[in-house]
Motif scaffolding. Sequence first.
Motif, PDB file in Angstrom:
ATOM      1  N   LEU A  39       0.890  -1.026  -0.011  1.00 51.83           N
ATOM      2  CA  LEU A  39       0.070  -0.071   0.033  1.00 51.83           C
ATOM      3  C   LEU A  39       0.893   1.374   0.003  1.00 51.83           C
ATOM      4  CD1 LEU A  39      -2.715  -1.149   2.461  1.00 51.83           C
ATOM      5  CD2 LEU A  39      -2.997  -0.956   0.138  1.00 51.83           C
ATOM      6  N   PHE A  40       0.428   2.220  -0.668  1.00 48.57           N
ATOM      7  CA  PHE A  40       1.296   3.721  -0.844  1.00 48.57           C
ATOM      8  C   PHE A  40       0.352   4.640   0.025  1.00 48.57           C
ATOM      9  CE2 PHE A  40       2.167   7.774  -2.369  1.00 48.57           C
ATOM     10  CZ  PHE A  40       3.829   7.628  -2.616  1.00 48.57           C
ATOM     11  N   LEU A  41       0.680   5.067   1.172  1.00 44.64           N
ATOM     12  CA  LEU A  41      -0.019   6.032   1.921  1.00 44.64           C
ATOM     13  C   LEU A  41       0.590   7.430   1.580  1.00 44.64           C
ATOM     14  CD1 LEU A  41      -1.860   6.857   4.420  1.00 44.64           C
ATOM     15  CD2 LEU A  41      -0.037   5.943   5.867  1.00 44.64           C
ATOM     16  N   ALA A  42      -0.244   8.122   1.287  1.00 48.15           N
ATOM     17  CA  ALA A  42       0.489   9.605   1.081  1.00 48.15           C
ATOM     18  C   ALA A  42      -0.392  10.459   1.929  1.00 48.15           C
ATOM     19  CB  ALA A  42       0.389  10.165  -0.483  1.00 48.15           C
ATOM     20  N   VAL A  43       0.133  11.272   2.853  1.00 51.40           N
ATOM     21  CA  VAL A  43      -0.573  12.231   3.747  1.00 51.40           C
ATOM     22  C   VAL A  43      -0.168  13.450   3.073  1.00 51.40           C
ATOM     23  CG1 VAL A  43      -0.495  13.145   6.001  1.00 51.40           C
ATOM     24  CG2 VAL A  43      -0.209  10.825   5.694  1.00 51.40           C
ATOM     25  N   GLY A  44      -1.352  14.285   2.596  1.00 58.04           N
ATOM     26  CA  GLY A  44      -1.287  15.316   1.849  1.00 58.04           C
ATOM     27  C   GLY A  44      -0.881  16.539   2.565  1.00 58.04           C
ATOM     28  N   VAL A  45      -0.577  17.621   1.598  1.00 55.41           N
ATOM     29  CA  VAL A  45       0.331  18.533   1.710  1.00 55.41           C
ATOM     30  C   VAL A  45      -0.702  19.736   1.725  1.00 55.41           C
ATOM     31  CG1 VAL A  45       2.664  17.860   1.709  1.00 55.41           C
ATOM     32  CG2 VAL A  45       1.333  18.586  -0.290  1.00 55.41           C
ATOM     33  N   VAL A  46      -1.917  19.706   2.001  1.00 54.02           N
ATOM     34  CA  VAL A  46      -2.763  20.633   1.888  1.00 54.02           C
ATOM     35  C   VAL A  46      -2.259  22.020   2.823  1.00 54.02           C
ATOM     36  CG1 VAL A  46      -4.997  21.615   2.793  1.00 54.02           C
ATOM     37  CG2 VAL A  46      -4.754  19.353   1.656  1.00 54.02           C
ATOM     38  N   GLY A  47      -2.091  23.113   2.317  1.00 54.57           N
ATOM     39  CA  GLY A  47      -1.646  24.028   3.305  1.00 54.57           C
ATOM     40  C   GLY A  47       0.094  24.140   3.065  1.00 54.57           C
ATOM     41  N   GLY A  48       0.530  22.973   2.527  1.00 57.53           N
ATOM     42  CA  GLY A  48       1.939  22.908   2.185  1.00 57.53           C
ATOM     43  C   GLY A  48       2.781  21.980   2.757  1.00 57.53           C
ATOM     44  N   ALA A  49       3.905  21.424   2.257  1.00 57.91           N
ATOM     45  CA  ALA A  49       4.618  20.426   2.492  1.00 57.91           C
ATOM     46  C   ALA A  49       5.175  20.773   4.032  1.00 57.91           C
ATOM     47  CB  ALA A  49       5.808  20.457   1.942  1.00 57.91           C
ATOM     48  N   CYS A  50       5.314  21.876   4.313  1.00 54.51           N
ATOM     49  CA  CYS A  50       5.634  22.521   5.598  1.00 54.51           C
ATOM     50  C   CYS A  50       4.982  23.597   5.863  1.00 54.51           C
ATOM     51  CB  CYS A  50       7.160  22.693   5.682  1.00 54.51           C
ATOM     52  SG  CYS A  50       8.210  20.997   5.466  1.00 54.51           S
ATOM     53  N   SER A  51       3.737  23.771   6.198  1.00 54.77           N
ATOM     54  CA  SER A  51       3.007  25.019   6.195  1.00 54.77           C
ATOM     55  C   SER A  51       3.187  25.479   7.658  1.00 54.77           C
ATOM     56  CB  SER A  51       1.577  24.908   6.073  1.00 54.77           C
ATOM     57  OG  SER A  51       1.080  23.830   6.828  1.00 54.77           O
ATOM     58  N   ASP A  52       3.802  24.721   8.511  1.00 51.91           N
ATOM     59  CA  ASP A  52       3.940  25.202   9.901  1.00 51.91           C
ATOM     60  C   ASP A  52       5.373  25.872   9.868  1.00 51.91           C
ATOM     61  OD1 ASP A  52       1.489  23.916  10.575  1.00 51.91           O
ATOM     62  OD2 ASP A  52       2.484  22.264  11.260  1.00 51.91           O
ATOM     63  N   VAL A  53       6.159  25.893   8.888  1.00 51.29           N
ATOM     64  CA  VAL A  53       7.412  26.647   8.910  1.00 51.29           C
ATOM     65  C   VAL A  53       7.281  27.855   7.964  1.00 51.29           C
ATOM     66  CG1 VAL A  53       9.913  26.240   8.311  1.00 51.29           C
ATOM     67  CG2 VAL A  53       8.462  24.277   9.127  1.00 51.29           C
ATOM     68  N   GLU A  54       7.441  28.784   8.609  1.00 51.85           N
ATOM     69  CA  GLU A  54       7.456  30.232   7.799  1.00 51.85           C
ATOM     70  C   GLU A  54       8.802  30.194   6.942  1.00 51.85           C
ATOM     71  OE1 GLU A  54       6.871  33.726   9.888  1.00 51.85           O
ATOM     72  OE2 GLU A  54       8.343  34.798   8.460  1.00 51.85           O
ATOM     73  N   GLN A  55       8.751  30.160   5.424  1.00 47.73           N
ATOM     74  CA  GLN A  55       9.914  30.196   4.886  1.00 47.73           C
ATOM     75  C   GLN A  55      10.350  31.402   4.187  1.00 47.73           C
ATOM     76  OE1 GLN A  55       9.950  26.446   2.199  1.00 47.73           O
ATOM     77  NE2 GLN A  55       7.932  25.978   3.047  1.00 47.73           N
ATOM     78  N   THR A  56      11.461  31.843   4.604  1.00 50.05           N
ATOM     79  CA  THR A  56      12.099  32.973   3.937  1.00 50.05           C
ATOM     80  C   THR A  56      13.115  33.062   3.114  1.00 50.05           C
ATOM     81  OG1 THR A  56      12.773  33.924   5.830  1.00 50.05           O
ATOM     82  CG2 THR A  56      10.740  34.936   5.254  1.00 50.05           C
ATOM     83  N   PHE A  57      13.506  33.859   2.105  1.00 55.13           N
ATOM     84  CA  PHE A  57      14.690  33.689   1.405  1.00 55.13           C
ATOM     85  C   PHE A  57      15.463  35.063   1.411  1.00 55.13           C
ATOM     86  CE2 PHE A  57      12.308  30.130   0.223  1.00 55.13           C
ATOM     87  CZ  PHE A  57      13.249  29.155  -0.124  1.00 55.13           C
TER      88      PHE A  57
ATOM     89  N   LEU B 281       7.101  26.454  -2.203  1.00 54.60           N
ATOM     90  CA  LEU B 281       6.568  27.757  -1.375  1.00 54.60           C
ATOM     91  C   LEU B 281       5.262  27.971  -2.010  1.00 54.60           C
ATOM     92  CD1 LEU B 281       9.491  30.376  -1.661  1.00 54.60           C
ATOM     93  CD2 LEU B 281       8.463  29.228   0.219  1.00 54.60           C
ATOM     94  N   SER B 282       4.779  27.556  -3.138  1.00 57.17           N
ATOM     95  CA  SER B 282       3.206  27.695  -3.460  1.00 57.17           C
ATOM     96  C   SER B 282       2.481  26.753  -2.938  1.00 57.17           C
ATOM     97  CB  SER B 282       3.047  28.092  -4.857  1.00 57.17           C
ATOM     98  OG  SER B 282       4.007  27.444  -5.653  1.00 57.17           O
ATOM     99  N   LYS B 283       3.029  25.588  -2.798  1.00 51.78           N
ATOM    100  CA  LYS B 283       2.300  24.297  -2.260  1.00 51.78           C
ATOM    101  C   LYS B 283       2.029  24.826  -0.657  1.00 51.78           C
ATOM    102  CE  LYS B 283       3.729  20.121  -4.289  1.00 51.78           C
ATOM    103  NZ  LYS B 283       4.372  18.838  -4.320  1.00 51.78           N
ATOM    104  N   ALA B 284       2.946  25.395  -0.141  1.00 53.55           N
ATOM    105  CA  ALA B 284       2.996  25.500   1.310  1.00 53.55           C
ATOM    106  C   ALA B 284       2.164  27.011   1.403  1.00 53.55           C
ATOM    107  CB  ALA B 284       4.150  25.807   2.080  1.00 53.55           C
ATOM    108  N   GLN B 285       1.449  27.339   0.292  1.00 56.94           N
ATOM    109  CA  GLN B 285       0.852  28.785   0.452  1.00 56.94           C
ATOM    110  C   GLN B 285       1.563  29.941   1.122  1.00 56.94           C
ATOM    111  OE1 GLN B 285      -2.952  27.412   2.070  1.00 56.94           O
ATOM    112  NE2 GLN B 285      -3.058  26.040   0.099  1.00 56.94           N
ATOM    113  N   GLN B 286       2.800  29.797   0.597  1.00 56.99           N
ATOM    114  CA  GLN B 286       3.493  31.272   1.293  1.00 56.99           C
ATOM    115  C   GLN B 286       4.034  31.985   0.234  1.00 56.99           C
ATOM    116  OE1 GLN B 286       6.593  30.245   3.911  1.00 56.99           O
ATOM    117  NE2 GLN B 286       5.298  28.604   4.982  1.00 56.99           N
ATOM    118  N   GLU B 287       4.203  33.258   0.420  1.00 57.81           N
ATOM    119  CA  GLU B 287       4.505  34.264  -0.517  1.00 57.81           C
ATOM    120  C   GLU B 287       5.973  33.814  -1.302  1.00 57.81           C
ATOM    121  OE1 GLU B 287       5.359  38.924  -0.381  1.00 57.81           O
ATOM    122  OE2 GLU B 287       4.306  38.213   1.318  1.00 57.81           O
TER     123      GLU B 287
END
Length: 490
Positions: free
Chosen positions: A267-285, A426-432
């Motif tokens: 079985l392949f179990l994929a837990v989604g990334v609604v809100g992002g791969a790491c939406s709990d992490v604010e990513q800046t560059f 970034l866009s997957k994580a709904q971040q700017e």
Amino acid sequence: EEILTHGPKVTYVPPTLPEDEDSIFAHYEKGINFDKYDDILVDVSGSNPPQAIMTFEEAALCGTLRKNVNKSGYIKPTPVQKHGIPIISAGRDLMACAQTGSGKTAAFLLPILQQLMANGTAASSFSEQQEPDAIIVAPTRELINQIYLEARKFAFGTCVRPVVVYGGVSTGHQIRDLLKGCNVLCGTPGRLMDVIGKGKVGLAKLRYLVMDEADRMLDMGFEPEMRRLVGSPGMPSRENRQTLMFSATYPEDIQRLAADFLKTDYLFLAVGVVGGACSDVEQTFIQVTKFSKREQLLDLLKTTGTARTMVFVGTKRQADFIATYLCQEKVLTTSIHGDREQREREQALADFRIGKCHVLVATSVAARGLDIPDVQHVVNFDLPNNIDEYVHRIGRTGRCGNTGRAVSFYDPCADNQLARSLVTILSKAQQEVPSWLEESAFSGTGSGSFQPPRERFASTDSRKGGSFKDMAAWSQPAALGVNDEDDAWE
Ligand SMILES: Nc1ncnc2c1ncn2[C@@H]1O[C@H](COP(=O)(O)OP(=O)(O)OP(=O)(O)O)[C@@H](O)[C@H]1O
């Protein structure tokens, strides 16, 4: 590890572990976003998947395990646990993909321990050859040690005895401990093959083979070792064992390779990334030039005060260099990388955990799996050359529903090939997405390929077809990152 066997004899013996319940069950609080896990989309593919559980009660754990789960502060299962536990209990093989810090470890430990208890696994006892029921492999020493500590915690008060073996520690010491009894053997591949080769571990009774950070275990660095392991004398065939793979990332080519190790109906179990791969992490560059990085790091660390920060750099030499620099600037800093002795590595991690040093400078050896409380910041001083590595690194913060911050230094001269994948993440994580990053991704100078940003899962089951082109392009094989300085495995 292999190198060490030819070098001076390793004599390091890690400090004895505390035996008191408070230390064994010490844990940190889950964060404000923990309940958001409930909204995450989950996809299970393959035939006849068992029904997910909603509570730990439904997992039908025996009394002692249930108590240990409570004492660990777990109130309700995370998505990878809700789905993973019944899949494993049903005897199915599994390839599971779930966000960093979302509880993959317990997702495999609990059902395995439960099955061992249910089937009346004999308390293991002294023997010149141990025959474990389960083997767990992971790519780095510190990670396997952490998994071992989790296994020891959940198995507390049961007759199941977990043991750990990894490089950089006296082999004699580890073998003496192993021979006292072993039901669940945790190991890094080199040392594991070493104890098997010495005849200290027999594989005849093996029922579970777990690969944590499975994509890493099957990339160019480790794949031969994994093939040697499953080809070892006595190793039950894949039909006669349960094989379980866990990671936050699964490049498509690795998935296809992984299928060699699994039953065909896995079985392949994929837990989604609604809100992002790491939406709990604010990513800046921050755009930088090679020569301004050091000062910018110092400026950044001044604004973060004593917040616990991991600083990732590209090479071992760079790690020493930056750690020394920060120490000179009176920042309480320690470092971890593959050229440090194991004693130093463990000390560094301990100093960082207890807050004696609030900055840990690290190579990719610390990118995966490490679960350190209150890491508020991750700094990519040097960006990795592979997007999956980026996902694992920033996943050292924002764990278990906590929030975190990741700041990456982006040097247009060096990091352009990562631009498109970063925009996707970034866009997957709904971040700017900074406009300059978007420009460099699509200006034509950015190589690498484009991943449509609306994809809901970090990885999809390669057997589904159709997704292959995109996914292969998105995740460059980790093997591309292999060079002399690569420090991501033992
Ligand atoms: N159901 C739960 N309730 C509360 N805390 C949990 C639960 N499951 C796991 N945790 C805690 O969450 C933290 C992260 O779990 P874990 O290290 O297993 O994450 P992971 O998914 O393996 O991450 P990575 O991809 O980085 O390896 C751990 O401290 C763990 O004890």
